[in-house]
Write an enzyme that holds these catalytic residues in place. Sequence first.
Site: not given
Length: 481
Positions: A228-231, A233, A250, A285
């Site tokens: 999912g999203s970095t934030e 994560g 990921e 992604c």
Amino acid sequence: MISTHPFVSGKYLIGGQWLQAEKTANVTNPGHTSEVVGEVALCSKADVDQAVGTAAKVYESWSQSDIEDRANRMKLAADEIKSIVEENVSLLVRENGKVLVEAKKDLLRVVDIMKQGAEELLEWWKPESLAGGQKVQIRKRPRGVAAIISPWNSPLILTFKRVIPAVLTGNTVVVKPATSCPLTIMTFLKVVASYFPDGVINVVTGSGGVIGDALCSDPRVRTIAFVGSTETGKEIMRAAAGTVKKLYMELGGNDAAILLADAKLDDEAIKRLRFGVLRAAGQVCSAIKRIYVHESRYEEVIEKLTKEFSRIRVGNGIQPDVEMGPLNNKSQYDYVNGLINRAVEAGANVITGGIKLDPESWEQGYFIMPTIITGVDQQCEIVRAEQFGPVIPILPFSDVDEVVRLANDSEFGLRASVWTEDKLVAVKLADRLEAGAVFHNNHTVFQDLHLDFPGLKESGLSRETRHCGLEYFADSYGLAN
């Protein structure tokens, strides 16, 4: 029309039982938002606690099960999954928005993941003896309860790439699918779960803030696999820190495609470039998110890519002649439109292409036409952000050192591509790019499940598919005399 899959609509799975949730939400078709495809359970923290507790209890016996038995169960499950692929393609399209061709490929890929994992397991699991004076044997064992938190963009592949190796290596799992498209995942997991002891596979659905937080902070969960999203994560990392869980993540990407002055830009190359941008409406992604073109070819690329984009038929993915479907959800639709609008306000040029199928029903879906953005620089939001939609900024550059600096000027480092006729130049340039993998004259995905290329920087942690993902869910330990 409500889904004809009653065992997944509004239910969740714990210990082999499909339980009806007190609260549910509609799952709608992003290509026709008035169509209700099914219902999703809105589980509570208490439900998560029950699921994790069940998984932890079952782990005691499943972790000691016979390796050959695990592999055989998975092979049988794969055969049944293969038999139901055709009848579930439309379900995935209707809840996710993918076009029919893309949806079918994703479902067939699930069968490959299951079979290859089962085939790899037996040889990979064998103990390894180290040479030397002391007798040391390297052995493997499962880790415990694994939480699998999967996204909405490629839900089947990105769920099964984690669930299958986790189960094969003797772990039990609690799966949290995306709320906007959980139905096909749960349909397939129902089949797989039936081949394993009750409680090996458990599924809870609902708010990420509720379910995700509960899973990530529970000390009984020893491994978390998140896509999912970095934030998000980063939030998971904070929640998992208290019990030092093993994390696989990921995360986001802002892939750069670099087109050098000698790049071959014939029809086939332009089609590959288009596919790299617009696959799954850009909701990938590892899609191309920004294109850097040598200034001598800049206008040519814009002209050719505009022409290629203009041919794309956009509409509800259930129609067989549609080439690009809608975005999956309103939040993403609003975000991408906001990026485009703010770019225009900042003085960018917008080139919109594509053919609207059924324009009279256009407003009933989350459709955005293929869009090219020019007249922007490196600091523009649409260049620096992960658009995750069918929009691509194109920027000129003058020399190789400059474009390497621009491509690396990002917190992300997932994939990149170099387009040139000189392979040696491509290799030298790839060595300088901060990306987990670099493609030459293409920008696609790896078909071989044995390939292993983690993202760099804020694009992720740990490995992706080494030995079909088995290594991630097992610990190696030394047995010494």
